[in-house]
Structure formats: C-alpha cells, structure tokens
Motif scaffolding. Structure first.
Motif, PDB file in Angstrom:
ATOM      1  N   GLU A 307      14.385  47.407   7.726  1.00  0.00           N
ATOM      2  CA  GLU A 307      14.310  46.079   7.396  1.00  0.00           C
ATOM      3  C   GLU A 307      13.145  45.847   6.299  1.00  0.00           C
ATOM      4  O   GLU A 307      12.969  45.277   5.395  1.00  0.00           O
ATOM      5  CB  GLU A 307      14.152  45.050   8.367  1.00  0.00           C
ATOM      6  CG  GLU A 307      14.309  43.707   8.089  1.00  0.00           C
ATOM      7  CD  GLU A 307      14.074  42.708   9.343  1.00  0.00           C
ATOM      8  OE1 GLU A 307      14.217  41.609   9.032  1.00  0.00           O
ATOM      9  OE2 GLU A 307      14.283  43.230  10.391  1.00  0.00           O
ATOM     10  N   ALA A 308      11.841  46.406   6.807  1.00  0.00           N
ATOM     11  CA  ALA A 308      10.692  46.146   5.911  1.00  0.00           C
ATOM     12  C   ALA A 308      11.078  47.074   4.411  1.00  0.00           C
ATOM     13  O   ALA A 308      10.438  46.245   3.374  1.00  0.00           O
ATOM     14  CB  ALA A 308       9.521  46.818   6.703  1.00  0.00           C
ATOM     15  N   ILE A 309      11.677  48.020   4.443  1.00  0.00           N
ATOM     16  CA  ILE A 309      12.024  48.720   3.156  1.00  0.00           C
ATOM     17  C   ILE A 309      12.884  47.744   2.228  1.00  0.00           C
ATOM     18  O   ILE A 309      12.650  47.652   1.129  1.00  0.00           O
ATOM     19  CB  ILE A 309      12.571  50.041   3.482  1.00  0.00           C
ATOM     20  CG1 ILE A 309      11.341  51.080   4.172  1.00  0.00           C
ATOM     21  CG2 ILE A 309      13.022  50.601   1.836  1.00  0.00           C
ATOM     22  CD1 ILE A 309      12.047  52.321   4.439  1.00  0.00           C
ATOM     23  N   ALA A 310      14.132  47.334   2.851  1.00  0.00           N
ATOM     24  CA  ALA A 310      14.845  46.407   2.253  1.00  0.00           C
ATOM     25  C   ALA A 310      13.975  45.198   1.609  1.00  0.00           C
ATOM     26  O   ALA A 310      14.173  44.768   0.306  1.00  0.00           O
ATOM     27  CB  ALA A 310      15.832  46.075   3.084  1.00  0.00           C
ATOM     28  N   LEU A 311      13.219  44.575   2.466  1.00  0.00           N
ATOM     29  CA  LEU A 311      12.392  43.466   1.997  1.00  0.00           C
ATOM     30  C   LEU A 311      11.647  43.649   0.686  1.00  0.00           C
ATOM     31  O   LEU A 311      11.272  43.110  -0.327  1.00  0.00           O
ATOM     32  CB  LEU A 311      11.495  43.014   3.236  1.00  0.00           C
ATOM     33  CG  LEU A 311      12.200  42.242   4.243  1.00  0.00           C
ATOM     34  CD1 LEU A 311      11.286  41.740   5.339  1.00  0.00           C
ATOM     35  CD2 LEU A 311      12.699  40.828   3.743  1.00  0.00           C
ATOM     36  N   LEU A 312      10.964  45.085   0.888  1.00  0.00           N
ATOM     37  CA  LEU A 312      10.050  45.458  -0.265  1.00  0.00           C
ATOM     38  C   LEU A 312      10.878  45.703  -1.558  1.00  0.00           C
ATOM     39  O   LEU A 312      10.249  45.540  -2.679  1.00  0.00           O
ATOM     40  CB  LEU A 312       9.412  46.909   0.300  1.00  0.00           C
ATOM     41  CG  LEU A 312       8.691  47.499  -0.646  1.00  0.00           C
ATOM     42  CD1 LEU A 312       7.298  48.200  -0.085  1.00  0.00           C
ATOM     43  CD2 LEU A 312       9.533  48.622  -1.437  1.00  0.00           C
ATOM     44  N   LEU A 313      12.190  46.247  -1.290  1.00  0.00           N
ATOM     45  CA  LEU A 313      13.112  46.514  -2.640  1.00  0.00           C
ATOM     46  C   LEU A 313      13.288  45.271  -3.322  1.00  0.00           C
ATOM     47  O   LEU A 313      13.420  45.061  -4.507  1.00  0.00           O
ATOM     48  CB  LEU A 313      14.149  47.098  -2.045  1.00  0.00           C
ATOM     49  CG  LEU A 313      14.043  48.738  -1.643  1.00  0.00           C
ATOM     50  CD1 LEU A 313      15.389  49.192  -0.902  1.00  0.00           C
ATOM     51  CD2 LEU A 313      13.885  49.702  -3.038  1.00  0.00           C
ATOM     52  N   PHE A 314      13.439  43.983  -2.664  1.00  0.00           N
ATOM     53  CA  PHE A 314      13.959  42.923  -3.243  1.00  0.00           C
ATOM     54  C   PHE A 314      12.724  42.010  -3.654  1.00  0.00           C
ATOM     55  O   PHE A 314      12.669  41.490  -4.800  1.00  0.00           O
ATOM     56  CB  PHE A 314      14.724  42.005  -2.229  1.00  0.00           C
ATOM     57  CG  PHE A 314      16.214  42.473  -2.150  1.00  0.00           C
ATOM     58  CD1 PHE A 314      17.088  41.978  -3.008  1.00  0.00           C
ATOM     59  CD2 PHE A 314      16.525  43.841  -1.269  1.00  0.00           C
ATOM     60  CE1 PHE A 314      18.177  42.588  -3.052  1.00  0.00           C
ATOM     61  CE2 PHE A 314      17.775  44.069  -0.952  1.00  0.00           C
ATOM     62  CZ  PHE A 314      18.905  43.574  -1.868  1.00  0.00           C
ATOM     63  N   ALA A 574      11.974  37.362  -0.070  1.00  0.00           N
ATOM     64  CA  ALA A 574      12.798  38.344  -0.037  1.00  0.00           C
ATOM     65  C   ALA A 574      13.885  38.460   0.654  1.00  0.00           C
ATOM     66  O   ALA A 574      15.272  38.831   0.195  1.00  0.00           O
ATOM     67  CB  ALA A 574      11.794  39.609   0.151  1.00  0.00           C
ATOM     68  N   ASN A 575      14.151  37.705   1.848  1.00  0.00           N
ATOM     69  CA  ASN A 575      15.215  37.349   2.588  1.00  0.00           C
ATOM     70  C   ASN A 575      16.275  36.770   1.989  1.00  0.00           C
ATOM     71  O   ASN A 575      17.261  36.947   2.124  1.00  0.00           O
ATOM     72  CB  ASN A 575      14.709  36.851   4.170  1.00  0.00           C
ATOM     73  CG  ASN A 575      14.337  37.810   5.117  1.00  0.00           C
ATOM     74  OD1 ASN A 575      15.232  38.471   5.379  1.00  0.00           O
ATOM     75  ND2 ASN A 575      13.106  37.762   5.328  1.00  0.00           N
ATOM     76  N   ALA A 576      15.693  35.812   1.045  1.00  0.00           N
ATOM     77  CA  ALA A 576      16.797  34.953   0.289  1.00  0.00           C
ATOM     78  C   ALA A 576      17.292  35.644  -0.653  1.00  0.00           C
ATOM     79  O   ALA A 576      18.706  35.542  -0.953  1.00  0.00           O
ATOM     80  CB  ALA A 576      15.809  33.773  -0.320  1.00  0.00           C
ATOM     81  N   ARG A 577      16.265  36.604  -1.389  1.00  0.00           N
ATOM     82  CA  ARG A 577      16.936  37.359  -2.469  1.00  0.00           C
ATOM     83  C   ARG A 577      18.053  38.348  -1.999  1.00  0.00           C
ATOM     84  O   ARG A 577      18.910  38.755  -2.783  1.00  0.00           O
ATOM     85  CB  ARG A 577      15.845  38.031  -2.967  1.00  0.00           C
ATOM     86  CG  ARG A 577      15.139  37.485  -4.494  1.00  0.00           C
ATOM     87  CD  ARG A 577      14.283  38.284  -4.978  1.00  0.00           C
ATOM     88  NE  ARG A 577      13.697  37.763  -6.138  1.00  0.00           N
ATOM     89  CZ  ARG A 577      12.811  38.520  -7.000  1.00  0.00           C
ATOM     90  NH1 ARG A 577      12.035  39.409  -6.342  1.00  0.00           N
ATOM     91  NH2 ARG A 577      12.698  37.906  -8.212  1.00  0.00           N
ATOM     92  N   MET A 578      17.979  38.673  -0.695  1.00  0.00           N
ATOM     93  CA  MET A 578      19.003  39.636  -0.234  1.00  0.00           C
ATOM     94  C   MET A 578      20.328  38.944  -0.242  1.00  0.00           C
ATOM     95  O   MET A 578      21.413  39.937  -0.292  1.00  0.00           O
ATOM     96  CB  MET A 578      18.621  40.259   1.329  1.00  0.00           C
ATOM     97  CG  MET A 578      17.256  41.025   1.166  1.00  0.00           C
ATOM     98  SD  MET A 578      16.767  41.565   2.883  1.00  0.00           S
ATOM     99  CE  MET A 578      18.120  42.621   3.472  1.00  0.00           C
ATOM    100  N   SER A 579      20.259  37.822  -0.393  1.00  0.00           N
ATOM    101  CA  SER A 579      21.650  37.289  -0.086  1.00  0.00           C
ATOM    102  C   SER A 579      22.010  36.473  -1.718  1.00  0.00           C
ATOM    103  O   SER A 579      22.905  35.702  -1.761  1.00  0.00           O
ATOM    104  CB  SER A 579      21.806  36.080   0.762  1.00  0.00           C
ATOM    105  OG  SER A 579      21.625  36.761   2.179  1.00  0.00           O
ATOM    106  N   LEU A 580      21.146  36.791  -2.546  1.00  0.00           N
ATOM    107  CA  LEU A 580      21.263  36.172  -3.843  1.00  0.00           C
ATOM    108  C   LEU A 580      21.118  34.613  -3.782  1.00  0.00           C
ATOM    109  O   LEU A 580      22.021  33.933  -4.617  1.00  0.00           O
ATOM    110  CB  LEU A 580      22.492  36.623  -4.431  1.00  0.00           C
ATOM    111  CG  LEU A 580      22.810  38.104  -4.808  1.00  0.00           C
ATOM    112  CD1 LEU A 580      23.856  38.591  -5.552  1.00  0.00           C
ATOM    113  CD2 LEU A 580      21.520  38.918  -5.370  1.00  0.00           C
TER     114      LEU A 580
END
Length: 693
Positions: A307-314, A574-580
C-alpha cells in the motif's frame, strides 16, 4: 559537398521557404518569427522540420543527408532576410536556423558509422556537464616578413575541428618563409561547451548498460541544460580521434537544437483507447485494492508495504507558494528489515510498474553516487559536473537498495535532496543547483544484521536521525518465527514455483503504468472541508496526548509534528489519486491516518513508557533519553564551573554515582554520556573524564 548549382538552390530555396511559408490561418510564420528574433536581440531561429518538409520535401532530404553544407547556406539566407529587416542588426552577427521535430528519433545505442555527417535526433538525459569554454573558430595571423595581418582560414568558413593549422604561405604577399604569429585578441571566438547525454532508463533493454554520446554545444546553446535534464537533441554526427596517430575514432554530436522535455510523464504514450480503459478502471469500487494487489503479486503478505508503494507511485500534489517557496508532493518510503524478507523484490517490482524510475544501490551507480559530484577528467584535467541517481530520477521515482550503505558525501547532502528536492554543488569552481524532484523508495538492513526489538528504531539502523525523519513512511520488516504463518508462507512460495499463471496481477503492468502516469498528469485533488477537519482533529488529539505524560519539570514527549501532518496531507491526496478523484475526501484521510498510525506505533514507540514519541525519529533519542542527556550535561557543567573553577574534567564514575542518587540506572547514564560525546557536546579530556564544550 554540394555542387555550385545545389548551393544556389539550397540558399535560395530556404530563403523562399522562410519568406513565404504560411500557417493554416494565413500568417507568415517565419517572417514574424524573424522579427521577434530581432526585437529580442537573438541570433537563432527555431524551424520546425515538418514545415520544411511540407513546403519543400527535397530540401528537407538535403538537410538530413548534407547538414553541414545546408546549415551554412541556410545561415547566409537567414542573414539576408535579417539584413532586409534591420541592416544594423545583421552587421557582424552570425544567425543560425535551429531545426526541431525530426520525424525519426534514433536510439543512442544505434548511432554508428552510417550516421557520420548526417542530421539525427536523439532523446536522453544529461549526465555530465563541462564548464563553459571559449573556442577559436577563425584565427588572425601576422606575417613577420611583410607585416600583414590576415584571417585564417582565408575564407569565411569557421573551423569545425579541434585544431587550426598554422599557414605555410602568406595569402597577402604570397611568400612561404618567415614566422606566422597568432594575434589572439583579434581572433574570432564563440562560447562552447561539452555535455554527455545518456539513454533514458526506460529505453535501456533489460540486462544492458545505458549508452552515452558526447554532445558539443556552441553559441546560445551553451548553459541551456543541466545534469538531470531530459532533452531532445537534433545535431550532426561527427568523428573525433582518440589520439593523433590512432585509427580509432569516437562518435559525437554537434548540436543544432536542444529542447527540454517537460517533467510531466510525456514519455508514457496514452492513446484514446487507453484513456477509456483507465477511466473505466477508475470507476471500480475496489480499484485501490486491485492496484495494491497488482504490486509484487508473487510476494506473500506485506499488504501495508505494498500500500505504501502504491501511495508513493501516485504521490501527492506539489504546491508553489506566491513567495516562491515550494512544498513537495513526492512521498518518501523506507523499508528496514531482516535479510530474506523480500525487500529487494518489492523494490524491483516497483521499478517494473513506475512510469519513470532509476534503480540503484546506496553506493550509487556512478562516481556521482546518489546526488551529484564534481569530477576531474583524467585526459584533460578539467573538472565537470556529473548527476547521481536522485537527479537522474527528477520527475519520477528513485528506487535505492542498500540505502544504509551510502557514502559520506551523499549523507551530507541527501537531506536537501529529500526535502527541498534540489542538489547544490560548490566545488572546484563549479557552483550549481540541480533539480531532484523524485520520490525515494529505499530499503536497508539493520545495523546488527537482524532487527533487535529490544532497541529503539534509531539504534537499529545505521542512518542519521535527520535523514530518517524525512521519510513519510517507515516500515520495519521482521522475520518472525511463527508456525502457522510459516506454513502459509511456505505453501505460497511453493505454489508460485509450480503454478506461475495463478499469480497474475489484478491489473496488467503496462496498463497500471499508464494509469499512474495519467493520474500524476491530470489529477490534482484538493482536500474537502471534512478531510481537513479529520486531519486537524487527529493532529491536535495526538499533540494533546502528550499533556497526560507526567514529568517533574513539565517537559513532555512530542507524539507528532507538522512534518507528519504534511505527510498525512500527501498520503490523503495520493489515496484520492488512486481513484482519479479531484477531491480528497474523508475516506481518503482515514486511510492516510490508518497507515501513519501504524508507522508511528512501530518506529516512534518509546520502549520504556509505551508512548509514541516522534522525537525518537527526529533526534535519535526518546524523551526520557533526552532528559537524562540533559541532566548529564548540566551536571558536568555544574561540577567543572562551580566546584572546580572551570578547570579539569568529571569522571564517568562520578557522574554515575551522583545521578544514581536520583534513581537513574548506570546503563542509562553511560548511554547518555556516549550519545553526548558522539554529538560533540562533551569532549574526553582523559580516559573516561569529560568536559562540556
């Protein structure tokens, strides 16, 4: 060489093109551009190759095949037009047409002998930059017999090579004897610079090293780029010999034009069909879970790390303040753990889905290490600037394994790279500030080989507290022996080796890479009032919890600071970006608080009191340790100043005895003495005898 007829054709036809080419709206595009060039007192005119091809296809072919001759004639044609517009401005100046947007882009590794003398276009990253130099292009000589001065070469062509051969015959008197003296102050010079351009990381085939090519800049192209810049260069391929007697030559490019690529993720090509798939994917209510599950699917567990990696990517959204200050949006993540817990595999999996990434180790992939360095050319002796991993990753992600093994030079400047996102260099007469706007995903091993849960996090890692404090998320990955978990892990690993097809990611890596690039480019979420209130309440509640801590002097541990609050904002975005989503909601804030709380409880926990104390990360010592250090320092000062008149030192045994009267254990006192000594607050006058600085 062009024939006389071709020369006339090239010059006249190019002049006709500049004077008559019109846009779709009917405007004379290059006539207006030349007038702007004169008004701004410039000497270069940018010409789009597609315009030339559309107007005169044959002329564009001559440009590609015989660029040196073409550019000479085109320069003269441009000067003629400038002279018609402003005769005074044209006097004594050289004007250069700079062509951009060639249809074909060559890979640096594919440039070979077939390209010598041809005009090509490349993409790459500037890795080295030599200082500006002054180059002689026409020499002025004096013949001692007749006393005449003359230009050499005698025609108006400028010398393209590295040498100007002395004349053997005087063109004025026609005699060959005598001495020819170079008149330096009357010779003709231009600004000149050498840079090294390397393939972009995403263009390098797997398992191969990046290729580079030397590029020469002249006139107004000098100092136009810096190390770390992504560039598109159009230039003529040339040859330079290794030595005067060698038959071996190296390739270089003589730049005609340079375009800086935007720091947004333009290199990821997203078609209309891709965009439709991305938008459809974003409407899935389980999109966050699917993104996280698509990161390293063959690795068992570690959901929080993925999850941390996903947040970093976005990433979060960077902010530019009206006063010029900038708040970073990039998220930094650190994994510290025992050997064999899949840290390196997680890092490699990240490198496969990140749109722009540089993968290296703490020792650095080049002499420049992680940041940048000033190095000396062993052949010429001159100094040049070379970019390191964080500068090369500008606009993307730097994935660094063995982070704890970084050099002393990198430790000294990496604070700036992580927080201010720049790298400043001042050495050997070279002073520069390079951009390093990259997210940092790092992994390291504990100081003692395996993580010791009886010690604090800072005592377990071989990294200074100022560097650790700049990470938004830090995870401790332990190899815990637990029968039920070990059975599940063993079954999972065995299954991945026998049924590989069962462990396909939820989202195809290529689509996920495009999804991330699309989100970073187009989605700039803003916090809703509800999300702001939730983050504010969490911050205030965590701060007020310190009030319940009892202490004799009223000092309290600090559970959280504004640095963690800013990290929470980035994680929420970043959490918001994951859902665009263009709005970061309360739900996104809750997810950010959950993962931040998990981190604080694992690394910011005071093992003695059981309370969260962020001072452990910020300063390297817990609240109680800092309090004991303060008492030790005060006691040393008191004994030396008040009891000994400022002379002598205090033995460690005496410090232990006096503080033992306050029920402070001996090991805590000696630990405090050791930390004060390492921080330079006390010095050891004699063996185990200390004095305050």
């Amino acid at each position: 060489m062009l024939s006389g007829e071709e020369t006339l054709a090239v010059g006249e036809r190019f002049k006709t093109f500049l004077e008559n080419f019109r846009t779709e709206e009917g405007k004379l595009k290059y006539v207006e551009a030349i007038r702007r060039m004169i008004n701004y007192e410039e000497t270069s005119l940018e010409v789009e190759f597609k315009d030339l091809y559309r107007y005169d296809p044959l002329l564009s072919e001559i440009l590609l095949e015989k660029p040196r001759e073409f550019l000479k004639e085109a320069s003269e044609a441009l000067k003629e037009i400038v002279a018609q517009e402003s005769p005074e401005y044209a006097q004594g100046r050289v004007f250069t047409p700079r062509f951009t947007g060639l249809f074909d882009t060559e890979r640096i590794r594919d440039i070979g002998s077939d390209h010598v003398g041809k005009l090509v276009q490349i993409n790459g990253i500037v890795t080295r930059m030599h200082p500006r130099a002054t180059r002689m292009v026409r020499a002025r000589f004096r013949h001692d017999r007749c006393g005449a001065e003359f230009w050499w070469p005698s025609n108006e062509d400028e010398v393209l090579g590295e040498r100007i051969e002395r004349p053997s015959i005087c063109p004025v008197c026609g005699e060959g004897g005598g001495k020819f003296t170079l008149v330096r102050d009357k010779s003709l010079y231009i600004d000149w610079q050498k840079i090294m351009v390397q393939e972009r990381p995403e263009d390098v085939p797997g398992g191969q090293i990046p290729r580079s090519i030397e590029v020469h800049l002249s006139r107004d192209l000098v100092e136009k780029v810096r190390p770390g810049d992504r560039v598109k260069i159009v230039g003529v391929v040339g040859l330079q010999s290794f030595s005067s007697s060698s038959t071996l030559y190296s390739l270089y490019m003589e730049a005609n034009s340079i375009l800086l690529e935007e720091k947004i993720l333009e290199e990821v090509s997203i078609t209309r069909e891709d965009e439709e798939r991305i938008l459809q994917l974003s409407r899935d209510p389980w999109i966050k879970e699917k993104i996280i599950a698509s990161i390293a699917p063959t690795i068992y567990g570690h959901w929080d790390l993925k999850e941390a990696i996903a947040l970093l990517l976005f990433g979060g959204v960077p902010k530019q303040r009206p006063d010029g200050t900038r708040t970073r949006g990039d998220i930094h993540v650190l994994f510290v753990g025992d050997p064999g817990v899949a840290k390196s595999q997680l890092l490699q999996s990240t490198a496969q889905v990140a749109p722009r990434v540089v993968y290296t180790t703490g020792k650095g992939s080049t002499a420049a290490g992680l940041t940048a360095a000033v190095l000396r050319d062993p052949r010429t002796g001159e100094y040049f600037l070379e970019a390191g991993a964080l500068v090369l990753a500008d606009g993307g992600i730097a994935v660094i394994d063995e982070f704890d093994k970084m050099s002393k030079e990198d430790r000294g400047v990496i604070h700036e790279a992580m927080e201010q996102q720049t790298v400043s260099i001042a050495k050997a007469g070279i002073k520069a500030t390079l951009s390093a706007r990259a997210s940092l995903l790092a992994a390291g091993n504990p100081k003692f080989g395996y993580y010791d849960p009886s010690r604090s996090f800072v005592d377990n890692v071989d990294l200074p507290a100022p560097i650790i404090s700049r990470f938004d998320l830090i995870f401790v990955v332990r190899d815990v022996i637990e029968r039920s978990r070990d059975e599940m892990l063993a079954s999972y690993v065995l299954e991945t080796h026998t049924n590989v097809e069962l462990f396909k990611p939820e989202i195809d890596p290529d689509l996920l890479r495009k999804y991330i690039a699309y989100a970073r480019k187009h989605v700039k979420p803003r916090l809703t009032p509800q999300a702001k209130k939730l983050l504010k309440d969490f911050y205030v509640e965590m701060r007020s919890s310190a009030l319940h801590h009892s202490s004799q002097e009223g000092a309290k541990p600090v559970p959280i600071t504004t640095r963690q609050l800013e990290a929470l904002i980035r994680l929420t975005e970043a959490n918001a970006r994951m859902s665009l989503k263009q709005e970061a909601t309360e739900e996104d804030a809750i997810a950010a608080i959950r993962i931040m709380t998990s981190v604080l409880q694992s690394i910011g926990l005071d093992l003695e009191t059981g309370e969260i104390d962020i001072g452990i990360i910020m300063t390297g010592a817990s609240f109680r340790s800092r309090k004991i250090m303060s008492e030790v320092l005060d006691l040393i000062k008191s004994i030396v100043e008040e009891e000994r008149g400022g002379q002598g030192c205090v033995r460690a045994s005496e410090i232990v005895r006096r503080l033992g009267e306050k029920n402070i254990p001996e090991e805590k006192v000696r630990d405090a003495i050791d930390k004060l000594y390492r921080q330079g607050l006390i010095i050891e006058i004699r063996t185990e005898c200390y004095k305050a600085v």
